[in-house]
Design a protein around this motif. Structure first.
Motif, mmCIF file in Angstrom:
data_model
loop_
_atom_site.group_PDB
_atom_site.id
_atom_site.type_symbol
_atom_site.label_atom_id
_atom_site.label_comp_id
_atom_site.label_asym_id
_atom_site.label_seq_id
_atom_site.Cartn_x
_atom_site.Cartn_y
_atom_site.Cartn_z
ATOM 1 N N ASP A 6 14.651 83.161 12.409
ATOM 2 C CA ASP A 6 14.905 84.361 12.639
ATOM 3 C C ASP A 6 16.200 84.324 12.340
ATOM 4 O OD1 ASP A 6 12.800 85.886 13.822
ATOM 5 O OD2 ASP A 6 12.850 85.080 15.629
ATOM 6 N N ILE A 7 17.148 83.254 12.708
ATOM 7 C CA ILE A 7 18.689 82.905 12.076
ATOM 8 C C ILE A 7 19.270 82.735 10.506
ATOM 9 C CG2 ILE A 7 20.814 81.027 11.735
ATOM 10 C CD1 ILE A 7 19.957 81.184 15.541
ATOM 11 N N GLN A 8 18.468 81.970 9.681
ATOM 12 C CA GLN A 8 18.001 81.849 8.329
ATOM 13 C C GLN A 8 17.695 83.109 8.102
ATOM 14 O OE1 GLN A 8 15.231 78.558 8.361
ATOM 15 N NE2 GLN A 8 17.631 76.804 8.237
ATOM 16 N N ARG A 9 16.717 84.252 8.190
ATOM 17 C CA ARG A 9 15.867 85.116 7.935
ATOM 18 C C ARG A 9 17.672 86.304 7.933
ATOM 19 N NH1 ARG A 9 12.335 86.429 10.681
ATOM 20 N NH2 ARG A 9 11.701 84.891 9.611
ATOM 21 N N ARG A 10 18.093 86.058 8.775
ATOM 22 C CA ARG A 10 19.221 87.369 8.971
ATOM 23 C C ARG A 10 20.773 87.010 7.590
ATOM 24 N NH1 ARG A 10 20.634 91.841 9.122
ATOM 25 N NH2 ARG A 10 22.963 92.028 10.919
ATOM 26 N N LEU A 11 20.380 85.602 8.042
ATOM 27 C CA LEU A 11 21.685 84.906 7.071
ATOM 28 C C LEU A 11 21.698 85.556 5.798
ATOM 29 C CD1 LEU A 11 22.175 81.453 8.208
ATOM 30 C CD2 LEU A 11 24.317 83.437 8.176
ATOM 31 N N ILE A 12 20.177 85.234 5.428
ATOM 32 C CA ILE A 12 20.107 85.769 3.639
ATOM 33 C C ILE A 12 19.785 87.038 3.590
ATOM 34 C CG2 ILE A 12 17.774 86.077 1.513
ATOM 35 C CD1 ILE A 12 16.946 83.214 2.864
ATOM 36 N N GLU A 13 20.157 87.872 4.762
ATOM 37 C CA GLU A 13 20.097 89.453 4.819
ATOM 38 C C GLU A 13 22.124 89.487 4.659
ATOM 39 O OE1 GLU A 13 18.447 91.014 8.249
ATOM 40 O OE2 GLU A 13 16.048 90.492 7.262
ATOM 41 N N LYS A 46 33.112 94.222 5.025
ATOM 42 C CA LYS A 46 33.228 92.372 3.634
ATOM 43 C C LYS A 46 33.500 91.713 5.358
ATOM 44 C CE LYS A 46 33.629 89.974 0.044
ATOM 45 N NZ LYS A 46 34.525 89.833 -1.336
ATOM 46 N N LEU A 47 34.558 91.940 6.033
ATOM 47 C CA LEU A 47 34.769 90.617 6.308
ATOM 48 C C LEU A 47 34.277 91.260 7.914
ATOM 49 C CD1 LEU A 47 38.874 91.192 6.239
ATOM 50 C CD2 LEU A 47 37.990 89.043 5.780
ATOM 51 N N GLN A 48 33.680 91.809 8.230
ATOM 52 C CA GLN A 48 33.071 91.961 9.538
ATOM 53 C C GLN A 48 31.502 90.339 8.936
ATOM 54 O OE1 GLN A 48 32.751 95.644 10.299
ATOM 55 N NE2 GLN A 48 34.276 95.752 11.576
ATOM 56 N N LEU A 49 31.021 90.916 7.417
ATOM 57 C CA LEU A 49 30.513 90.198 8.083
ATOM 58 C C LEU A 49 30.014 88.850 7.797
ATOM 59 C CD1 LEU A 49 28.797 92.966 5.005
ATOM 60 C CD2 LEU A 49 27.235 91.961 6.940
ATOM 61 N N LYS A 50 31.314 88.632 6.943
ATOM 62 C CA LYS A 50 31.946 86.916 6.842
ATOM 63 C C LYS A 50 32.697 86.146 8.136
ATOM 64 C CE LYS A 50 35.297 84.295 4.596
ATOM 65 N NZ LYS A 50 36.956 84.363 4.091
ATOM 66 N N ASP A 51 32.076 87.026 9.224
ATOM 67 C CA ASP A 51 32.998 86.492 10.662
ATOM 68 C C ASP A 51 31.277 86.607 10.821
ATOM 69 O OD1 ASP A 51 35.103 86.841 10.311
ATOM 70 O OD2 ASP A 51 35.997 88.490 11.457
ATOM 71 N N HIS A 52 30.686 87.533 10.489
ATOM 72 C CA HIS A 52 28.719 87.349 11.462
ATOM 73 C C HIS A 52 28.258 86.369 10.904
ATOM 74 C CE1 HIS A 52 25.177 89.724 13.505
ATOM 75 N NE2 HIS A 52 25.012 88.532 13.439
ATOM 76 N N ILE A 53 28.080 86.355 9.093
ATOM 77 C CA ILE A 53 27.836 84.856 9.085
ATOM 78 C C ILE A 53 28.221 83.772 9.168
ATOM 79 C CG2 ILE A 53 27.563 83.645 6.715
ATOM 80 C CD1 ILE A 53 27.575 86.332 5.113
ATOM 81 N N ALA A 54 29.308 83.284 9.509
ATOM 82 C CA ALA A 54 30.051 82.504 10.305
ATOM 83 C C ALA A 54 29.765 81.653 12.051
ATOM 84 C CB ALA A 54 31.538 82.400 10.338
ATOM 85 N N LEU A 55 29.707 82.758 13.001
ATOM 86 C CA LEU A 55 28.847 82.539 13.974
ATOM 87 C C LEU A 55 27.403 82.954 13.579
ATOM 88 C CD1 LEU A 55 30.527 85.495 15.344
ATOM 89 C CD2 LEU A 55 30.847 83.526 15.755
ATOM 90 N N LEU A 56 26.595 83.204 12.749
ATOM 91 C CA LEU A 56 24.910 82.275 12.726
ATOM 92 C C LEU A 56 25.134 81.108 12.316
ATOM 93 C CD1 LEU A 56 23.737 85.555 11.260
ATOM 94 C CD2 LEU A 56 23.296 85.019 13.447
ATOM 95 N N LYS A 57 25.636 80.488 10.957
ATOM 96 C CA LYS A 57 25.828 79.316 11.127
ATOM 97 C C LYS A 57 25.790 78.147 11.926
ATOM 98 C CE LYS A 57 26.785 79.973 6.233
ATOM 99 N NZ LYS A 57 27.598 79.840 4.480
ATOM 100 N N MET A 58 27.009 78.146 12.600
ATOM 101 C CA MET A 58 27.330 77.815 13.781
ATOM 102 C C MET A 58 26.125 77.622 15.005
ATOM 103 S SD MET A 58 31.345 78.548 14.958
ATOM 104 C CE MET A 58 31.468 80.038 15.346
#
Length: 66
Positions: A6-13, A46-58
Motif C-alpha cells: 500500500d505504501i509503495q503504491r501510494r508512493l508511485i501515485e 509540490k512541497l507538501q507532496l515531497k514531505d509526504h513522500i519522504a514520510l512514506l519512504k521512512m
C-alpha cells in the motif's frame, strides 16, 4: 497505511502527481503572463507532496536497533 505494498503504491501515485505539478509549474513560468497566486499554490502543493513522500519512504525503512 501499514502494508508495504500500500505504501509503495501510494508512493508511485504521489511521485506521478509531483512530476505532473513540476511540468505545470515549468509551463506556467515559461508563459509570458503568470498568475503568481496560482504559482505559489502549486509550489506549496509540490512541497507538501515531497514531505509526504519522504514520510512514506521512512516507513519503508526497517528500524535498526541502536
Amino acid at each position: 497505511m501499514t502494508n508495504v505494498e500500500d505504501i509503495q503504491r501510494r508512493l508511485i501515485e504521489l511521485d506521478v502527481e509531483h512530476r505532473d505539478l513540476d511540468e505545470v509549474i515549468d509551463r506556467l513560468t515559461q508563459e509570458g503572463h503568470i498568475d503568481q497566486l496560482q504559482l505559489r499554490r502549486l509550489k506549496k502543493r509540490k512541497l507538501q507532496l515531497k514531505d509526504h513522500i519522504a514520510l512514506l519512504k521512512m516507513q519503508l525503512v526497517p528500524d535498526v536497533p541502536a
